[in-house]
Design an enzyme around this catalytic site. Structure first.
Site, mmCIF file in Angstrom:
data_model
loop_
_atom_site.group_PDB
_atom_site.id
_atom_site.type_symbol
_atom_site.label_atom_id
_atom_site.label_comp_id
_atom_site.label_asym_id
_atom_site.label_seq_id
_atom_site.Cartn_x
_atom_site.Cartn_y
_atom_site.Cartn_z
ATOM 1 N N SER A 11 0.869 -1.179 0.000
ATOM 2 C CA SER A 11 0.000 0.000 0.000
ATOM 3 C C SER A 11 0.902 1.224 0.000
ATOM 4 C CB SER A 11 -0.862 0.021 1.254
ATOM 5 O OG SER A 11 -0.092 0.433 2.379
ATOM 6 N N ASP A 12 0.407 2.334 -0.497
ATOM 7 C CA ASP A 12 1.103 3.593 -0.243
ATOM 8 C C ASP A 12 1.053 3.795 1.281
ATOM 9 O OD1 ASP A 12 2.378 6.018 -0.463
ATOM 10 O OD2 ASP A 12 1.097 6.758 -2.070
ATOM 11 N N CYS A 13 1.854 4.731 1.797
ATOM 12 C CA CYS A 13 2.032 4.721 3.255
ATOM 13 C C CYS A 13 0.765 5.087 4.008
ATOM 14 C CB CYS A 13 3.241 5.554 3.627
ATOM 15 S SG CYS A 13 4.691 4.634 3.078
#
Ligand SMILES: *[C@@H]1O[C@H](CO)[C@@H](O)[C@H](O)[C@H]1NC(C)=O
Ligand SMILES: *[C@@H]1O[C@H](CO)[C@@H](O)[C@H](O)[C@H]1NC(C)=O
Ligand SMILES: *[C@@H]1O[C@H](CO)[C@@H](O)[C@H](O)[C@H]1NC(C)=O
Ligand SMILES: *[C@@H]1O[C@H](CO)[C@@H](O)[C@H](O)[C@H]1NC(C)=O
Ligand SMILES: *[C@@H]1O[C@H](CO)[C@@H](O)[C@H](O)[C@H]1NC(C)=O
Ligand SMILES: *[C@@H]1O[C@H](CO)[C@@H](O)[C@H](O)[C@H]1NC(C)=O
Length: 784
Positions: A307-309
């Protein structure tokens, strides 16, 4: 005899000169305690080793792996692993996997991607990625980096206000796709695996590598195609990347947003995919099973999905897509998100499991994907110092070869936007003095987003100083915001005394970056009035140099005869001053072309949140990018001048292409225009239609020069919402003064002459299709 040979072998291998022992780097499978597990056994297949590792862990241990900061498993001798390192255009300081405080303190900073993209040179893109890979592996070897990097950024530069457009290769899906392939192949080490290290891999007759196992090829490093998908807005009005729902048509998805990701995976063979924060048509990307499984099932993705952060947290917290935290982690992992950047899965997965929302096999599947990549990287093969790439170290970072490549990238990318009456280049010996003015002139941090610590911190001023003996300098404005006209007096004084004036203006990261979109396309603050005032007092027309990644509306300068030349240098990194000087003084002939449309400021009336690419005159929507935009442009996609002029010729291409003999055809007619077409997926042997266009380019001037040849297509039977034209091929060539050079570009009519329907299908229409090469057109008819 045999035992003696073995002894000698052992002796040679263990000789002190050959093993670079490094106490900093911790690794799994360390002898004597932890090397006998099946997952350490290199004679087993990667898949078997991964399965064995998964089955060795307890549920608690498994959950502690579901983060960029994967925990250590000390009973098995497995150290913690940081998945997050960054390498967008050089080793960047952004990810926690990277530190610049060890024996390596600097790394080569290549220009920001949008500038390298302007070179339209695939070899350059590939070479940069390979160079960054060497430095990355060197940093890993001394414990200052991981092996998994989250680059490239291959979202389409859809809106000129986007703060991260600078990180991308621009607005054209084909350019972005091709860039992604070169980056991933270069970075994952396709070119280097045989060069460094002990050659532990067998090479098959067909040239492919074979490790005698299944589970994917060995990797030098792991690259990540991000951010999947339709992510290109940071913060605009009430919309933030965390809560934004991108409403995307099937048509735009198929011919704009998706192609780079498909190429990055299918051709580039990337080993990581990152899902984005935004939702797509109501479903957050990291919870979007259809989206993520398309990559695995349809495109054959083998790798891990991160996932993106905190993009798993945002499913619940910003998108409000689930009722509980547990539902968010459950839906993400079951959709195919293997790790969450951040601690959210670590914190909520156990209770999701206890509530029956996640099964252990869901977690196992994720871990399997993660371990496969670590195994392919050789992380479980013992001491990395003794393995392939183990010899790379500090002496391989900031080498003169890499610095020269960074310089070459800036030269090749810089775009000459305006050059009245051949004002440039200057004759070195005839310039008595030069005033260099502007808030960007003496900045040595011109790397753009995702920069690290460059080998040399040098400004534009530093570079020019080597060329000009007598120089005057004034900032003009305190900084890029240019909030006041206080610096004008001093700047005007400098402009009045010098023979020539060069102004360095534009954007920096205070105007455009992650979490920051622009609201205006004009130069910030008083910059414009500073430039015009200087143009009014300078003895000769001035030169305007623009920094920044996003398009700037500089119509005032384009139309002002007192401003003779305009040069865009993007974020050039450490070599900007030198490359710019070479161009200004004629040691290098510029050949870069804009990879993105430069819109007028009036474009900011368009809602940034409107994802539609196609124009809709019914409500004054002008469309986006050169393929669809119907409004006025400041500079078009592909704009870029040279100190010489070129003429182009299509030397050969077929006049007609026949679909006969290509398998069963199911012809449909389009009621509106009556034009007949065929669905591309119904053409059995599309590849048989491919052909080469032979092109000849002549340099008519007295100066050698590079030029990116861009070839577009359009169809005459215009299907509703078809692009006005689309890029189908490009090649950068170098042509000597008064000489001609030929090149050929492969055209795949099923891909390049087809258009996408509202339903997301590709159709190929019969009749005339037109190849466009600068001012030349060539008609090819598609017939039965
Ligand atoms: C590695 O696996 C092979 C094949 O199963 C086996 O023959 C060998 O003994 C194993 N090596 C070790 C060190 O366990
Ligand atoms: C990573 O996680 C471990 C616990 O598993 C913790 O001790 C450490 O501080 C974390 N590191 C970072 C950088 O968050
Ligand atoms: C989501 O929920 C939070 C409260 O949990 C609320 O502040 C926010 O406005 C909601 N967002 C949307 C898009 O509904
Ligand atoms: C440029 O900036 C550096 C430090 O940022 C400073 O030392 C130097 O004096 C400046 N150059 C000029 C000509 O003002
Ligand atoms: C510039 O002006 C804006 C508002 O006009 C203000 O918010 C900002 O702090 C100013 N910046 C500087 C560096 O003076
Ligand atoms: C493309 O880039 C490579 C690598 O920098 C360079 O060697 C080559 O000359 C470039 N091609 C052209 C035509 O400029």
């Amino acid at each position: 005899m045999q035992s003696l040979l073995i002894l000698m072998f052992l002796f040679i291998n263990l000789g002190p000169g050959l093993i670079v022992s490094n106490p900093v780097v911790k690794f799994p499978c360390k002898a004597p305690l932890h090397n006998s597990y099946p997952f350490c056994n290199t004679t087993l297949s990667i898949k078997k080793r991964a399965l064995s590792l998964v089955s060795s862990l307890t549920l608690e241990e498994k959950i502690q792996q579901l983060s960029n900061n994967a925990s250590s498993i000390s009973r098995l001798g497995i150290p913690a692993y940081e998945w997050w390192s960054e390498s967008l255009h050089g080793i960047a300081a952004n990810g926690p996997g990277i530190t610049f405080d060890g024996v390596i303190k600097k790394a080569t900073l290549f220009p920001q991607v949008i500038l390298s993209a302007a070179s339209f040179n695939r070899t350059l893109w590939r070479d940069i990625a390979s160079a960054v890979a060497v430095e990355a592996r060197a940093m890993f070897n001394v414990g200052q980096a991981g092996l998994t990097f989250w680059a490239p950024n291959i979202n389409i530069f859809r809106d000129p206000r986007w703060g991260r457009g600078q990180e991308t290769p621009g607005e054209d899906p084909m350019v972005v796709s091709e860039y992604s392939v070169e980056y991933v192949k270069g970075f994952q080490g396709e070119d280097l695996r045989g060069v460094y290290g002990v050659g532990e891999r067998r090479i098959l007759k067909n040239g492919n590598f074979d490790d005698g196992d299944e589970g994917g090829e060995r990797l030098m490093l792991s690259a990540c195609c991000k951010h999947y998908a339709a992510y290109d807005l940071e913060k605009w009005r009430e919309f933030a990347r965390y809560n934004f729902n991108a409403v995307v048509t099937k048509q735009d998805m198929e011919d704009t947003y998706q192609p780079p990701f498909r190429s990055c995976i299918q051709q580039g063979k990337a080993s990581c995919l990152m899902c984005s924060y935004n939702a797509i048509n109501g479903v957050p990307a990291c919870a979007n099973k259809e989206l993520l499984q398309k990559a695995r099932v349809d495109w054959g993705f083998e790798g891990y999905i991160t996932s993106d952060c905190d993009a798993v947290a945002t499913i619940y917290e910003y998108q409000n897509y689930t009722k509980t935290e547990e539902d968010a982690v459950a839906i993400a992992i079951r959709a195919g998100t293997d790790i969450n950047c951040g601690t959210y899965m670590k914190r909520h997965m156990k209770s999701a499991f206890d509530q029956g929302k996640v099964l252990e096999e869901d977690i196992d599947k994720a871990l399997f994907n993660l371990f496969i990549v670590q195994l392919r990287l050789g992380l479980f093969d013992g001491n990395p110092a003794k393995r392939q790439f183990g010899k790379l170290g500090p002496h391989d970072v900031c080498t003169s070869k890499h610095k020269d490549l960074a310089l070459d990238a800036v030269r090749q990318g810089i775009v000459l936007l305006k050059n009245d009456k051949g004002f440039l280049p200057f004759d070195k010996n005839k310039i008595s003095s030069l005033a260099v003015i502007g808030p960007m002139a003496n900045r040595s941090d011109l790397g753009g987003g995702y920069s690290g610590v460059p080998c040399n911190q040098r400004s534009i001023l530093d570079g020019l100083q080597e060329y000009v003996k007598k120089m005057y300098y004034a900032t003009g404005c305190e900084n890029v915001q240019c909030n006041s006209s206080n610096g004008l007096v001093e700047a005007s004084a400098a402009a009045k005394v010098a023979e020539f004036v060069l102004v360095v203006a534009g954007l920096d990261l205070s105007q455009e970056t992650e979490d920051l979109d622009r609201y205006s396309l004009l130069l910030p603050g008083y910059q414009m009035s500073l430039i015009s005032s200087l143009a009014a007092v300078s003895k000769k027309p001035l030169i305007l140099v623009l920094t920044g990644g996003g398009p700037i509306d500089v119509s005032f300068a384009e139309s002002d005869p007192r401003i003779a030349s305009i040069i865009w240098i993007g974020y050039p990194g450490e070599m900007g001053g030198k490359a710019l000087s070479e161009i200004i003084f004629g040691d290098y002939n510029p050949g870069g072309r804009l990879p993105v449309t430069w819109y007028p400021d009036s474009f900011t009336r368009v809602p940034m949140s409107d994802m539609n690419m196609r124009a809709d005159p019914s409500h004054g929507y002008p469309g986006r990018t050169y393929r669809f935009y119907t409004g006025h442009r400041v500079y078009g996609f592909g704009h870029g001048l040279s100190y010489t002029t070129f003429t182009y010729r299509i030397v050969s291409a077929p006049d007609k292409l026949s679909l006969l003999g290509l398998g069963s055809l199911n012809i449909e007619s389009q009621s509106s225009s009556g034009a007949e077409h065929i669905h591309v997926e119904d053409i059995a042997n599309c590849h048989l239609l491919k052909f080469y266009v032979q092109i000849s380019v002549t340099n008519n001037g007295g100066m050698d020069g590079g030029k990116a040849v861009l070839i577009f297509s359009r169809t005459k039977n215009e299907y509703k919402h078809a692009p006005k034209k689309q890029l189908i091929g490009f090649d950068r060539i170098h042509v000597r003064a008064y000489a001609s050079v030929g090149t050929s570009i492969l055209v795949d009519p099923c891909q390049h002459f087809s258009v996408v329907t509202e339903y997301g299908n590709r159709i190929l229409s019969f009749g005339d299709h037109i190849l466009m090469l600068e001012d030349r057109e060539y008609t090819i008819s598609i017939e039965l």
